[in-house]
Scaffold this motif. Sequence first.
Motif, PDB file in Angstrom:
ATOM      1  N   GLY A   1     -31.478   2.069 -15.248  1.00  0.00           N
ATOM      2  CA  GLY A   1     -30.533   1.015 -15.590  1.00  0.00           C
ATOM      3  C   GLY A   1     -29.484   0.778 -14.529  1.00  0.00           C
ATOM      4  N   VAL A   2     -29.063  -0.470 -14.402  1.00  0.00           N
ATOM      5  CA  VAL A   2     -27.967  -0.875 -13.523  1.00  0.00           C
ATOM      6  C   VAL A   2     -26.861  -1.420 -14.411  1.00  0.00           C
ATOM      7  CG1 VAL A   2     -27.245  -2.340 -11.612  1.00  0.00           C
ATOM      8  CG2 VAL A   2     -29.589  -1.454 -11.682  1.00  0.00           C
ATOM      9  N   ILE A   3     -25.669  -0.833 -14.321  1.00  0.00           N
ATOM     10  CA  ILE A   3     -24.561  -1.156 -15.203  1.00  0.00           C
ATOM     11  C   ILE A   3     -23.429  -1.715 -14.348  1.00  0.00           C
ATOM     12  CG2 ILE A   3     -22.882  -0.194 -16.822  1.00  0.00           C
ATOM     13  CD1 ILE A   3     -25.087   2.074 -17.263  1.00  0.00           C
ATOM     14  N   ILE A   4     -23.033  -2.953 -14.613  1.00  0.00           N
ATOM     15  CA  ILE A   4     -22.085  -3.631 -13.737  1.00  0.00           C
ATOM     16  C   ILE A   4     -20.880  -4.114 -14.531  1.00  0.00           C
ATOM     17  CG2 ILE A   4     -21.779  -5.455 -12.040  1.00  0.00           C
ATOM     18  CD1 ILE A   4     -24.711  -5.357 -11.422  1.00  0.00           C
ATOM     19  N   HIS A   5     -19.692  -3.711 -14.097  1.00  0.00           N
ATOM     20  CA  HIS A   5     -18.400  -3.956 -14.757  1.00  0.00           C
ATOM     21  C   HIS A   5     -18.548  -4.064 -16.276  1.00  0.00           C
ATOM     22  CE1 HIS A   5     -19.498  -8.268 -14.578  1.00  0.00           C
ATOM     23  NE2 HIS A   5     -19.488  -8.212 -13.267  1.00  0.00           N
ATOM     24  N   PRO A   6     -18.939  -2.948 -16.934  1.00  0.00           N
ATOM     25  CA  PRO A   6     -19.189  -2.992 -18.383  1.00  0.00           C
ATOM     26  C   PRO A   6     -17.906  -2.916 -19.200  1.00  0.00           C
ATOM     27  CG  PRO A   6     -19.459  -0.763 -17.607  1.00  0.00           C
ATOM     28  CD  PRO A   6     -19.162  -1.608 -16.381  1.00  0.00           C
ATOM     29  N   SER A   7     -18.022  -3.265 -20.473  1.00  0.00           N
ATOM     30  CA  SER A   7     -16.947  -2.930 -21.408  1.00  0.00           C
ATOM     31  C   SER A   7     -17.007  -1.417 -21.631  1.00  0.00           C
ATOM     32  CB  SER A   7     -17.119  -3.704 -22.714  1.00  0.00           C
ATOM     33  OG  SER A   7     -18.436  -3.596 -23.221  1.00  0.00           O
ATOM     34  N   PRO A   8     -15.861  -0.770 -21.880  1.00  0.00           N
ATOM     35  CA  PRO A   8     -15.760   0.687 -21.727  1.00  0.00           C
ATOM     36  C   PRO A   8     -16.086   1.521 -22.969  1.00  0.00           C
ATOM     37  CG  PRO A   8     -13.591  -0.228 -22.049  1.00  0.00           C
ATOM     38  CD  PRO A   8     -14.537  -1.392 -22.074  1.00  0.00           C
ATOM     39  N   GLU A   9     -17.335   1.508 -23.434  1.00  0.00           N
ATOM     40  CA  GLU A   9     -17.727   2.386 -24.531  1.00  0.00           C
ATOM     41  C   GLU A   9     -18.074   3.764 -23.979  1.00  0.00           C
ATOM     42  OE1 GLU A   9     -19.248  -1.572 -26.327  1.00  0.00           O
ATOM     43  OE2 GLU A   9     -18.364  -0.907 -24.458  1.00  0.00           O
ATOM     44  N   ARG A  10     -17.127   4.670 -24.024  1.00  0.00           N
ATOM     45  CA  ARG A  10     -17.232   5.986 -23.391  1.00  0.00           C
ATOM     46  C   ARG A  10     -18.292   6.894 -24.024  1.00  0.00           C
ATOM     47  NH1 ARG A  10     -18.367  10.217 -21.942  1.00  0.00           N
ATOM     48  NH2 ARG A  10     -17.144  11.865 -20.961  1.00  0.00           N
ATOM     49  N   GLU A  11     -18.566   6.730 -25.314  1.00  0.00           N
ATOM     50  CA  GLU A  11     -19.388   7.711 -26.022  1.00  0.00           C
ATOM     51  C   GLU A  11     -20.825   7.802 -25.522  1.00  0.00           C
ATOM     52  OE1 GLU A  11     -19.835   3.850 -28.388  1.00  0.00           O
ATOM     53  OE2 GLU A  11     -18.243   4.909 -27.322  1.00  0.00           O
ATOM     54  N   THR A  12     -21.277   6.839 -24.756  1.00  0.00           N
ATOM     55  CA  THR A  12     -22.680   6.841 -24.313  1.00  0.00           C
ATOM     56  C   THR A  12     -22.915   7.618 -23.026  1.00  0.00           C
ATOM     57  OG1 THR A  12     -22.326   4.788 -23.069  1.00  0.00           O
ATOM     58  CG2 THR A  12     -23.087   4.584 -25.362  1.00  0.00           C
ATOM     59  N   TRP A  13     -21.906   7.812 -22.214  1.00  0.00           N
ATOM     60  CA  TRP A  13     -22.122   8.248 -20.839  1.00  0.00           C
ATOM     61  C   TRP A  13     -22.821   9.595 -20.728  1.00  0.00           C
ATOM     62  CZ3 TRP A  13     -16.509   7.156 -18.695  1.00  0.00           C
ATOM     63  CH2 TRP A  13     -16.222   5.800 -18.871  1.00  0.00           C
ATOM     64  N   ASP A  14     -22.367  10.578 -21.494  1.00  0.00           N
ATOM     65  CA  ASP A  14     -22.897  11.933 -21.353  1.00  0.00           C
ATOM     66  C   ASP A  14     -24.364  12.034 -21.756  1.00  0.00           C
ATOM     67  OD1 ASP A  14     -20.467  13.009 -20.446  1.00  0.00           O
ATOM     68  OD2 ASP A  14     -19.726  13.232 -22.492  1.00  0.00           O
ATOM     69  N   ARG A  15     -24.838  11.125 -22.602  1.00  0.00           N
ATOM     70  CA  ARG A  15     -26.218  11.197 -23.091  1.00  0.00           C
ATOM     71  C   ARG A  15     -27.226  10.572 -22.136  1.00  0.00           C
ATOM     72  NH1 ARG A  15     -23.805   9.139 -27.992  1.00  0.00           N
ATOM     73  NH2 ARG A  15     -24.968   7.196 -27.701  1.00  0.00           N
TER      74      ARG A  15
ATOM     75  N   ASP B   1     -12.318  -2.472  -8.926  1.00  0.00           N
ATOM     76  CA  ASP B   1     -11.165  -1.559  -8.839  1.00  0.00           C
ATOM     77  C   ASP B   1      -9.919  -2.115  -9.531  1.00  0.00           C
ATOM     78  OD1 ASP B   1     -10.521  -3.543  -6.982  1.00  0.00           O
ATOM     79  OD2 ASP B   1      -9.753  -2.134  -5.491  1.00  0.00           O
ATOM     80  N   HIS B   2      -9.947  -3.391  -9.963  1.00  0.00           N
ATOM     81  CA  HIS B   2      -8.847  -3.980 -10.723  1.00  0.00           C
ATOM     82  C   HIS B   2      -9.422  -4.612 -12.000  1.00  0.00           C
ATOM     83  CE1 HIS B   2      -6.868  -3.631  -6.810  1.00  0.00           C
ATOM     84  NE2 HIS B   2      -5.715  -3.838  -7.412  1.00  0.00           N
ATOM     85  N   ASP B   3     -10.000  -3.765 -12.840  1.00  0.00           N
ATOM     86  CA  ASP B   3     -10.663  -4.253 -14.048  1.00  0.00           C
ATOM     87  C   ASP B   3      -9.717  -4.105 -15.239  1.00  0.00           C
ATOM     88  OD1 ASP B   3     -12.313  -4.684 -16.284  1.00  0.00           O
ATOM     89  OD2 ASP B   3     -14.082  -3.996 -15.197  1.00  0.00           O
ATOM     90  N   GLN B   4      -9.346  -5.234 -15.842  1.00  0.00           N
ATOM     91  CA  GLN B   4      -8.414  -5.199 -16.966  1.00  0.00           C
ATOM     92  C   GLN B   4      -9.006  -4.467 -18.173  1.00  0.00           C
ATOM     93  OE1 GLN B   4      -9.704  -7.785 -15.328  1.00  0.00           O
ATOM     94  NE2 GLN B   4      -8.259  -9.497 -15.158  1.00  0.00           N
ATOM     95  N   LEU B   5     -10.320  -4.460 -18.288  1.00  0.00           N
ATOM     96  CA  LEU B   5     -10.985  -3.816 -19.418  1.00  0.00           C
ATOM     97  C   LEU B   5     -11.342  -2.361 -19.146  1.00  0.00           C
ATOM     98  CD1 LEU B   5     -13.475  -6.639 -20.502  1.00  0.00           C
ATOM     99  CD2 LEU B   5     -11.151  -6.221 -21.318  1.00  0.00           C
ATOM    100  N   PHE B   6     -11.331  -1.974 -17.882  1.00  0.00           N
ATOM    101  CA  PHE B   6     -11.801  -0.649 -17.492  1.00  0.00           C
ATOM    102  C   PHE B   6     -10.770  -0.061 -16.533  1.00  0.00           C
ATOM    103  CE2 PHE B   6     -14.664   2.662 -16.332  1.00  0.00           C
ATOM    104  CZ  PHE B   6     -15.745   2.633 -17.199  1.00  0.00           C
ATOM    105  N   GLY B   7      -9.721   0.526 -17.109  1.00  0.00           N
ATOM    106  CA  GLY B   7      -8.587   0.980 -16.323  1.00  0.00           C
ATOM    107  C   GLY B   7      -8.885   2.153 -15.412  1.00  0.00           C
ATOM    108  N   GLU B   8      -7.890   2.507 -14.607  1.00  0.00           N
ATOM    109  CA  GLU B   8      -8.067   3.579 -13.620  1.00  0.00           C
ATOM    110  C   GLU B   8      -8.394   4.911 -14.284  1.00  0.00           C
ATOM    111  OE1 GLU B   8      -8.597   5.076  -9.960  1.00  0.00           O
ATOM    112  OE2 GLU B   8      -8.118   2.965 -10.393  1.00  0.00           O
ATOM    113  N   ASP B   9      -7.843   5.162 -15.471  1.00  0.00           N
ATOM    114  CA  ASP B   9      -8.147   6.415 -16.155  1.00  0.00           C
ATOM    115  C   ASP B   9      -9.622   6.488 -16.544  1.00  0.00           C
ATOM    116  OD1 ASP B   9      -7.754   4.320 -17.946  1.00  0.00           O
ATOM    117  OD2 ASP B   9      -7.051   5.632 -19.556  1.00  0.00           O
ATOM    118  N   LYS B  10     -10.156   5.374 -17.042  1.00  0.00           N
ATOM    119  CA  LYS B  10     -11.579   5.323 -17.387  1.00  0.00           C
ATOM    120  C   LYS B  10     -12.446   5.455 -16.139  1.00  0.00           C
ATOM    121  CE  LYS B  10     -12.080   4.378 -21.896  1.00  0.00           C
ATOM    122  NZ  LYS B  10     -13.001   5.073 -22.808  1.00  0.00           N
ATOM    123  N   LEU B  11     -12.009   4.821 -15.056  1.00  0.00           N
ATOM    124  CA  LEU B  11     -12.763   4.871 -13.811  1.00  0.00           C
ATOM    125  C   LEU B  11     -12.808   6.301 -13.274  1.00  0.00           C
ATOM    126  CD1 LEU B  11     -14.302   2.879 -12.075  1.00  0.00           C
ATOM    127  CD2 LEU B  11     -12.207   2.439 -10.792  1.00  0.00           C
TER     128      LEU B  11
END
Length: 289
Positions: free
Chosen positions: A188-202, A213-223
């Motif tokens: 999969g290729v994931i490009i500037h997604p909305s930030p649903e964190r629960e999927t990443w580890d799986r 790097d300036h994503d209003q939906l995906f802040g620096e902490d999420k990045l």
Amino acid sequence: MSFMPVSACCLKGSILPGTPRGVMEPADSSRQVTRYHATPSDGVVVNDKAAVVLYTDLFGLGIPNPKIMADVFADKLGMHVFVPDFILRPPDPSVLDNVQPSYPEKFQHRSVFSSISSWLGFIFFKAYQLVPIIMNAKGHITISEKAIHDLKAEGFTTFGAVGYCRGGAVVCHLLSPADKSPTLLSCGVIIHPSPERETWDRIDKPTVWHMADHDQLFGEDKLDELRKVAEAKMKEGLEFKCVVHEDTSHGFAARPALEHEPTKKAFEEANADAVAFFKKHLLDTAAQT
């Protein structure tokens, strides 16, 4: 490798120039999900069992961009490319124009009064268009899964997906089923997604992320958190690359502001990298088996 170099003078707003050449295939007795189907312009399909599925941002098939991009992917890869209609009531393309900058500096000279006025206008007159999308997140996943099951029923066996914004989050979910059932995707290729964190580890399939790097939906902490997950996955031997494009905002790869050179560069690089990624994981792998 280039993707689809276009000039800023060809752009109308964030709408890509060109006319889609693929076909719309409506849902019927044998197909659950309406979709756009792109094939190589020269008619040569190099692997008729593999397909790329493109999941759009919140504007869905209401704008021509995903269709035009699917046509380019089909030509670059020599593959079938499908764009499922999973955003059933897309908003007007201009709904976010005055509140979501298409590049970081766009509103830097706007007065406080203008900013407040723009936000009030959005809240009272436009935000309602986003409510169906926000409320139907689970429905998007269900429709997206059905779109791939349609393709499996038609004889396709291998799938890669590219998703933008809401579509990026859909790809995350498809790569990481909550019930631990086998994923429907090979990569999969994931490009500037909305930030649903629960999927990443799986996620346990080859994955590449292209982020603003300036994503209003995906802040620096999420990045920062995503970078840490990517680092851990790579140490485990999984291809899980995270690329952050400088001086860009959310939407750069799906609805680019081509008058802004860093955005134009990021649009080209992210989508060209997706082509190379799919060649590696869908075409080169198939050639070795």
